[in-house]
Design an enzyme around this catalytic site. Structure first.
Site, PDB file in Angstrom:
ATOM      1  N   GLU A  47       0.835  -1.198   0.000  1.00  0.00           N
ATOM      2  CA  GLU A  47       0.000   0.000   0.000  1.00  0.00           C
ATOM      3  C   GLU A  47       0.874   1.255   0.000  1.00  0.00           C
ATOM      4  OE1 GLU A  47      -3.661   1.827   2.744  1.00  0.00           O
ATOM      5  OE2 GLU A  47      -2.385   0.205   3.508  1.00  0.00           O
ATOM      6  N   LYS A 116      -9.151   2.656  -2.443  1.00  0.00           N
ATOM      7  CA  LYS A 116      -9.501   2.040  -1.156  1.00  0.00           C
ATOM      8  C   LYS A 116     -10.903   2.507  -0.769  1.00  0.00           C
ATOM      9  CE  LYS A 116      -7.348   1.467   3.439  1.00  0.00           C
ATOM     10  NZ  LYS A 116      -6.128   1.801   4.214  1.00  0.00           N
ATOM     11  N   CYS A 172      -5.812  -2.878   1.995  1.00  0.00           N
ATOM     12  CA  CYS A 172      -5.647  -2.956   3.453  1.00  0.00           C
ATOM     13  C   CYS A 172      -6.953  -3.068   4.240  1.00  0.00           C
ATOM     14  CB  CYS A 172      -4.831  -1.761   3.932  1.00  0.00           C
ATOM     15  SG  CYS A 172      -4.107  -2.029   5.578  1.00  0.00           S
ATOM     16  N   VAL A 356     -13.833 -61.776  10.930  1.00  0.00           N
ATOM     17  CA  VAL A 356     -12.486 -61.313  11.268  1.00  0.00           C
ATOM     18  C   VAL A 356     -11.455 -62.204  10.576  1.00  0.00           C
ATOM     19  CG1 VAL A 356     -13.054 -60.175  13.429  1.00  0.00           C
ATOM     20  CG2 VAL A 356     -12.620 -62.614  13.436  1.00  0.00           C
ATOM     21  N   ASP A 361      -8.672 -54.185   7.654  1.00  0.00           N
ATOM     22  CA  ASP A 361     -10.048 -53.696   7.588  1.00  0.00           C
ATOM     23  C   ASP A 361     -10.956 -54.351   8.622  1.00  0.00           C
ATOM     24  OD1 ASP A 361      -9.384 -51.989   5.544  1.00  0.00           O
ATOM     25  OD2 ASP A 361     -10.032 -53.338   3.952  1.00  0.00           O
ATOM     26  N   TRP A 475     -12.389 -53.485  -5.621  1.00  0.00           N
ATOM     27  CA  TRP A 475     -11.681 -54.642  -5.081  1.00  0.00           C
ATOM     28  C   TRP A 475     -12.536 -55.283  -3.989  1.00  0.00           C
ATOM     29  CZ3 TRP A 475      -8.082 -57.543  -6.964  1.00  0.00           C
ATOM     30  CH2 TRP A 475      -7.346 -58.404  -6.154  1.00  0.00           C
ATOM     31  N   THR A 477     -15.773 -58.579  -3.775  1.00  0.00           N
ATOM     32  CA  THR A 477     -16.595 -59.560  -4.485  1.00  0.00           C
ATOM     33  C   THR A 477     -18.057 -59.137  -4.398  1.00  0.00           C
ATOM     34  OG1 THR A 477     -15.043 -61.338  -4.007  1.00  0.00           O
ATOM     35  CG2 THR A 477     -17.285 -61.976  -4.600  1.00  0.00           C
ATOM     36  N   LYS A 607     -20.799 -51.833  -8.511  1.00  0.00           N
ATOM     37  CA  LYS A 607     -20.716 -52.294  -7.118  1.00  0.00           C
ATOM     38  C   LYS A 607     -21.036 -51.155  -6.153  1.00  0.00           C
ATOM     39  CE  LYS A 607     -17.222 -55.820  -8.157  1.00  0.00           C
ATOM     40  NZ  LYS A 607     -15.828 -56.266  -7.961  1.00  0.00           N
ATOM     41  N   SER A 632     -23.565 -46.554 -13.914  1.00  0.00           N
ATOM     42  CA  SER A 632     -22.711 -47.736 -13.903  1.00  0.00           C
ATOM     43  C   SER A 632     -22.149 -48.064 -15.282  1.00  0.00           C
ATOM     44  CB  SER A 632     -23.492 -48.949 -13.376  1.00  0.00           C
ATOM     45  OG  SER A 632     -23.893 -48.732 -12.040  1.00  0.00           O
TER      46      SER A 632
END
Length: 648
Positions: A47, A116, A172, A356, A361, A475, A477, A607, A632
């Site tokens: 300025e 300004k 400013c 499990v 994941d 990735w 099924t 999917k 899709s």
């Protein structure tokens, strides 16, 4: 200006109070360095930098004002050969009044004068003594030997070669008021706001100033270049620190710390800003800026590659700072757990069932279930963790699944799938020695059937384990691990899954749990659907088949969150993860897996079109009910063609 990146510079030359010649010399030297050495295409000076801000009642002297007008002309002429848009600050007389102005210069011409709007008259500031507020409406004036120079705050400076680069200025105090001019300027199309400032150094002010600039860039979804007066201004009553900054949509790209280098240079991505504004349905824009009184002035810049210096996060889903990373993990973990807790209460579920495997994941899902059960006061014995060993299960992962279930106090069940899958092979006439996709998917679907039937039998729901990265790549099924009754990991990318598990390992306070989690983290990611090696180790490693998740998560963020085209994603990946970086992927690897990402992303949308419910945790998600509405049968041809052209 390649890919929409525009190099900008906020610079603060050393000034001498009321010595216009010296200030022009310093400005020319500083601007030339910014353009020729740093490659800046937009350069912003402070300025009133032509005269110095602290001239006080000398602003009433025609000698100073005449010199300032000549100084602007000299600055324009001496920088005419520079391929840049330059903003300089100077006092300008119009109709017997004096205005504090930002002047836009390019290729030897004054393109416009922006006065300004808000003149401070409080505390240490008394500009109202010398200057008057500038008008918004644009008229024309004669200045520095030019007729018909646009004058007024509603000005937009538009680059012919890069239409997304639309620059506007405020001065400013304009930034500090409740309704800054930059709000209307951005709505009229400005993607880059420059601010010529002389903000003095007061204890604590730098932090506020930094937040103000960063937050304004976020509110406007714009780039913001802030330049402040510095060394050389009068220190009679105030000191100026040259606090220069470049911000973009809430991120501080570059900063010259107060009393530091007096120069901040970075690249603002104007194409990304325009794309983000398109995405935000609540971002109001003027359909016809001219009708609103906004004047547009065009300028030219030579199109040339832009060398990147700004930080591009190689792991956009994972904060690099340890404290912020822990905070992020706790936040995500709570979103997952509270989401599941609500679903359990709403469905009056007696229990929750999860498969499990000893992998990352399913480990995260089990940890989320434990916290959710604690939140609603349910006994963790109601968590039924089912291990389902098959043809590819290894001792290591099986053991970790058992140990973690025990450490968490959940109920363990084991159901071998081998006999059922062999019967299925016999039923459909599949040779067990044929390790094709049928061999793998039959195992995954058998496991899901077991989980669903146990949940039905026990009056519970099945908690999914698949993560965001797997869903992006397809990735999973179809109608197997792809399906559950509530997918707690559905919007958690793989790179963050790892840190969430590590976070729990570091904070759980259970030594046995910590040991198991550490070994899970050390185990290669695998679906374990193919027989182990002769030594009993995992034979099928996911990242060998689909590519490094570190790369895919980077691609996912740039494609979905930023909407970047393939060439730009490739360029950024090379910059952030390529050779010479910590990741150090070569160009061939980056290109190979980017090509694979696009192909899989399009081919596997079917999917994602029928995903189960699950909580959104970040800015990227693929739920068909939320962030991703994609057919899709969309064709990937355009994207893959652009990648092919890079190799051509």
């Amino acid at each position: 200006m390649q890919d929409g990146f525009v190099k900008v510079a906020a610079v603060s030359p050393k000034v001498k109070v009321a010595d216009v010649t010296a200030n022009v010399d310093a400005s020319v030297e500083t601007v030339t360095k910014a353009v020729k050495e740093d490659g800046a295409r937009v350069v912003v000076l402070p300025e009133l930098g032509i005269t110095a801000y602290t001239c006080e009642d000398l602003f009433w002297q025609d000698a100073l004002l005449d010199a300032a007008e000549r100084g602007v002309l000299q600055l324009a002429e001496r920088t005419a050969s520079l391929d840049a848009l330059i903003f300089a600050g100077a006092p300008v007389r119009v109709n017997a009044k004096l205005y504090n102005c930002a002047l836009a210069l390019s290729h030897g011409k004054v393109l416009g004068i922006v006065p300004k709007r808000h003149i401070p008259n409080y505390n240490e500031f008394y500009e109202i003594r010398h200057f008057v507020p500038g008008p918004a409406a644009v008229t024309t004036v004669s200045f520095a030997g030019q007729d018909d120079v646009p004058f007024g705050s509603q000005q937009l400076f538009c680059c012919r070669q890069l239409p997304e680069l639309v620059v506007a200025a405020e001065v400013c105090e304009d930034l500090w008021v409740p309704n800054p001019p930059s709000v209307a300027l951005a709505q009229a199309g400005a993607t880059l706001i420059v601010n010529l400032s002389a903000s003095d150094a007061v204890v604590g002010k730098a932090d506020y100033r930094r937040d103000l600039v960063r937050n304004q860039s976020a509110r406007l979804v714009a780039g913001y270049v802030y330049t402040s007066a510095g060394w050389g201004e009068s220190t009679q009553d105030l000191v100026f620190s040259a606090h220069d900054m470049v911000a973009e949509n809430g991120a501080l790209l570059a900063e010259a710390k107060p009393f530091g280098s007096a120069c901040a240079v970075s690249e603002v991505d104007v194409k990304a800003l325009v794309a983000e504004r398109r995405r935000l349905s609540t971002y109001d824009v003027a359909s016809d800026p001219a009708a609103g009184g906004f004047a547009r002035t065009s300028f030219d810049l030579t199109v040339a590659p832009t060398r990147l210096t700004r930080y591009v996060d190689p792991h956009p889903f994972v904060p690099s700072d340890a404290a912020r990373r822990s905070e992020r993990c706790e936040d995500v973990f709570n979103i997952q757990a509270y989401g599941l807790a609500k679903r359990l209460e709403h469905t009056h579920s007696k229990c929750a069932v999860v498969g499990v495997s000893g992998g990352l994941d399913s480990t995260l899902s089990l940890l989320v279930m434990a916290r959710a059960f604690d939140l609603i006061g349910k006994d963790r014995k109601g968590i039924i963790a089912v291990t389902m060993p098959g043809f590819g299960t290894t001792h290591r992962t099986h053991s970790n699944a058992l140990s973690l279930t025990e450490a968490l106090g959940a109920t363990l069940r084991e159901v071998s799938i081998a006999a059922a899958v062999r019967q299925h092979f016999a039923d459909i006439g599949h040779d067990e020695e044929d390790h094709s996709v049928t061999y793998e998917n039959a195992q995954a679907r058998e496991r899901t059937q077991i989980l669903m039937d146990i949940a039905n039998k026990e009056g519970g729901l099945v908690v999914g384990t698949g993560d965001l990265s797997e869903l992006a790549l397809g990735w999973a099924t179809y109608n197997a691990d792809h399906m559950s009754m509530y997918g707690v990991n559905a919007s958690v990318p793989k790179t963050l899954v790892r840190h969430l598990v590590r976070y729990v390992a570091d904070t759980c306070g259970n030594e046995r749990e910590t040991q198991v989690l550490a070994d899970v983290l050390d185990t290669p990611v695998s679906p374990e659907l193919l027989p182990p090696t002769a030594g009993g180790t995992i034979a099928q490693k996911t990242e060998d088949l689909v590519g490094p998740y570190e790369l895919h998560d980077f691609y996912l963020y740039q494609v979905m969150r930023r909407g970047f085209n393939p060439a730009k994603v490739y360029r950024l990946a090379r910059y952030a993860l390529g050779e010479g970086t910590e990741a150090n992927y070569d160009d061939e690897t980056i290109y190979k897996w980017l090509h694979a990402f696009y192909w899989r992303f399009f081919a596997q949308q079917f999917k994602r079109s029928c995903l189960p419910d699950g909580p959104k945790v970040g800015s990227v998600a693929v739920s068909p009910r939320g962030d991703l509405r994609m057919p899709s049968d969309a064709v990937s041809k355009l994207w893959l063609q652009e990648l092919d052209e890079l190799k051509g």
